[in-house]
Write an enzyme that holds these catalytic residues in place. Structure first.
Site, PDB file in Angstrom:
ATOM      1  N   SER A  46       0.801  -1.225   0.000  1.00 11.32           N
ATOM      2  CA  SER A  46       0.000   0.000   0.000  1.00 11.32           C
ATOM      3  C   SER A  46       0.831   1.271   0.000  1.00 11.32           C
ATOM      4  O   SER A  46       0.332   2.341  -0.352  1.00 11.32           O
ATOM      5  CB  SER A  46      -0.935   0.021   1.217  1.00 11.32           C
ATOM      6  OG  SER A  46      -0.200  -0.071   2.420  1.00 11.32           O
ATOM      7  N   ASP A 337      -4.066   7.832   7.936  1.00 12.55           N
ATOM      8  CA  ASP A 337      -4.877   6.892   8.698  1.00 12.55           C
ATOM      9  C   ASP A 337      -3.948   6.188   9.683  1.00 12.55           C
ATOM     10  O   ASP A 337      -2.778   6.574   9.816  1.00 12.55           O
ATOM     11  CB  ASP A 337      -5.651   5.920   7.790  1.00 12.55           C
ATOM     12  CG  ASP A 337      -4.754   5.014   6.953  1.00 12.55           C
ATOM     13  OD1 ASP A 337      -3.572   4.834   7.313  1.00 12.55           O
ATOM     14  OD2 ASP A 337      -5.237   4.464   5.944  1.00 12.55           O
ATOM     15  N   HIS A 340      -0.915   4.662   7.445  1.00 10.87           N
ATOM     16  CA  HIS A 340      -0.288   5.267   6.266  1.00 10.87           C
ATOM     17  C   HIS A 340      -0.006   6.761   6.430  1.00 10.87           C
ATOM     18  O   HIS A 340      -0.810   7.473   7.045  1.00 10.87           O
ATOM     19  CB  HIS A 340      -1.186   5.064   5.039  1.00 10.87           C
ATOM     20  CG  HIS A 340      -1.512   3.632   4.765  1.00 10.87           C
ATOM     21  ND1 HIS A 340      -2.677   3.037   5.203  1.00 10.87           N
ATOM     22  CD2 HIS A 340      -0.811   2.663   4.117  1.00 10.87           C
ATOM     23  CE1 HIS A 340      -2.691   1.763   4.833  1.00 10.87           C
ATOM     24  NE2 HIS A 340      -1.569   1.513   4.176  1.00 10.87           N
TER      25      HIS A 340
END
Length: 362
Positions: A46, A337, A340
């Site tokens: 990610s 978040d 991240h």
């Protein structure tokens, strides 16, 4: 009077010539960068997925608001951030496009991918068991996609030009955090019964080495292998560390340091073994830790909580669009978040890597 006018004209002419020369120098510099790095090709999780997971059946997605609210047009693209991710900034710094598109997005074609593409998949890892947790794209399948990409590139550019792009492109690998936090430590009845922590690090480093060797065999020569961040300082880990006063989880950070050391040694070994390879280790750990420990130096105010929702545990679908708790200015937060970084943090990390590691390719 006429002498003054003539003198003024000469000064203006000199300034004009100076400006023209300066613009010419800038143009030559940009052209040189573009000639050296014709494309950025990305593998990973990610941290570098710009939307591939939008097109596979998984809950590991971020193609909805408030993700992407600070991206161009305010669109949620599938990047796990409020805006751009590190590889977007790196691509731009190399004189290429300001955003690296995802390979599985049908909105893009080989003309777009010829200068930049990511095969990354959020929630994946080196270990196949990691990718199976949320049914995402394993690293070996990303390599299959890349092989298909090479065929398309040769059909689009021709054999000679495609081979040149393949050899001169910058390959970036950013992966590994999920192997520990989503797999090894999350399921103590699985991998920990097979490997000690040190053995698991060795297992993953072996996969990383084999992956680099395969890329090399396919023509890659300029490769950046990314290390792990201080993963014990992510808001999710800090806010579940109640006994530790919600401080960083030191054992996770220690693992990151140990694993990074093993990757660094592997990079040195492969540079000696593989003729013509230029393999570098892009280590985000220390600059990321500096941001977390001294946030005011970078204009941040919050490090232990994220911008999204309560900032303690939420990511993905838990970052609800209608949450009244989501911050209004993400630039004040290190994390977007609970897992991240924000766009601002990504830009700082990318700038650091470009100036300290990737500069040799420029």
């Amino acid at each position: 009077m006429r002498q003054n006018q003539a003198s003024s004209k000469n000064i203006v002419n000199m300034l004009s010539i100076s400006c023209i020369l300066r613009f010419a120098q800038i143009f030559i510099l940009i052209a040189t960068i573009q000639a050296k790095i014709p494309a950025v090709i990305v593998f990973g999780d990610s941290s570098v997925d710009s939307g591939n997971n939008n097109f596979i059946p998984t809950i590991a997605r971020s193609n909805f608001e408030p993700y992407g609210r600070d991206f161009s047009g305010g669109l949620p693209t599938g990047r796990f951030s409020n805006g751009r991710i590190a590889t977007d900034f790196i691509s731009q710094a190399l004189g290429l496009r300001p955003a690296v598109p995802p390979y599985l997005d049908p909105a893009y074609n080989i003309s777009d991918f010829a200068v930049g593409v990511t095969f990354a998949s959020a929630a994946t890892g080196y270990d196949n068991e990691t990718s199976s947790v949320l049914s995402v794209i394993p690293l070996w399948e990303q390599l299959l996609f890349y092989k298909g990409y090479q065929k398309k590139l040769r059909a689009y550019l021709g054999e000679s030009k495609a081979d040149e792009t393949i050899n001169e492109a910058l390959y970036m690998i950013s992966i590994g955090t999920n192997d520990f936090l989503e797999n090894y430590y999350a399921f103590p009845g699985r991998r920990p019964t097979e490997y000690t922590t040190s053995q698991y690090e060795n297992f993953l480093a072996g996969i990383a080495e084999n992956f680099v060797r395969e890329l090399y065999g396919l023509g890659a020569r300029k490769i950046s292998l990314g290390g792990l961040p201080p993963m014990g300082c992510m808001p999710l880990e800090r806010n579940t560390n109640l006994m530790g006063g919600r401080e960083c989880v030191q054992r996770y950070n220690t693992v990151a340091l140990e694993f990074n050391d093993k990757l660094s040694k592997m990079v040195m070994k492969l540079n000696k073994e593989l003729p013509g390879i230029n393999l570098v280790f892009s280590n985000p750990y220390f600059v990321f830790m500096r941001i977390i420990r001294r946030p005011s130096l970078y204009g941040f105010e919050a490090t232990s909580v994220a911008c999204c929702a309560t900032g303690m545990y939420e990511m993905g679908y838990a970052c609800a669009q209608n949450s009244l708790l989501t911050c209004s200015d993400a630039d004040k937060y290190v994390f977007w978040d609970s897992f991240h970084p924000t766009q601002k943090t990504n830009q700082i990390l990318a700038d650091y890597v470009v100036k300290r590691v990737l500069y040799k390719f420029m």
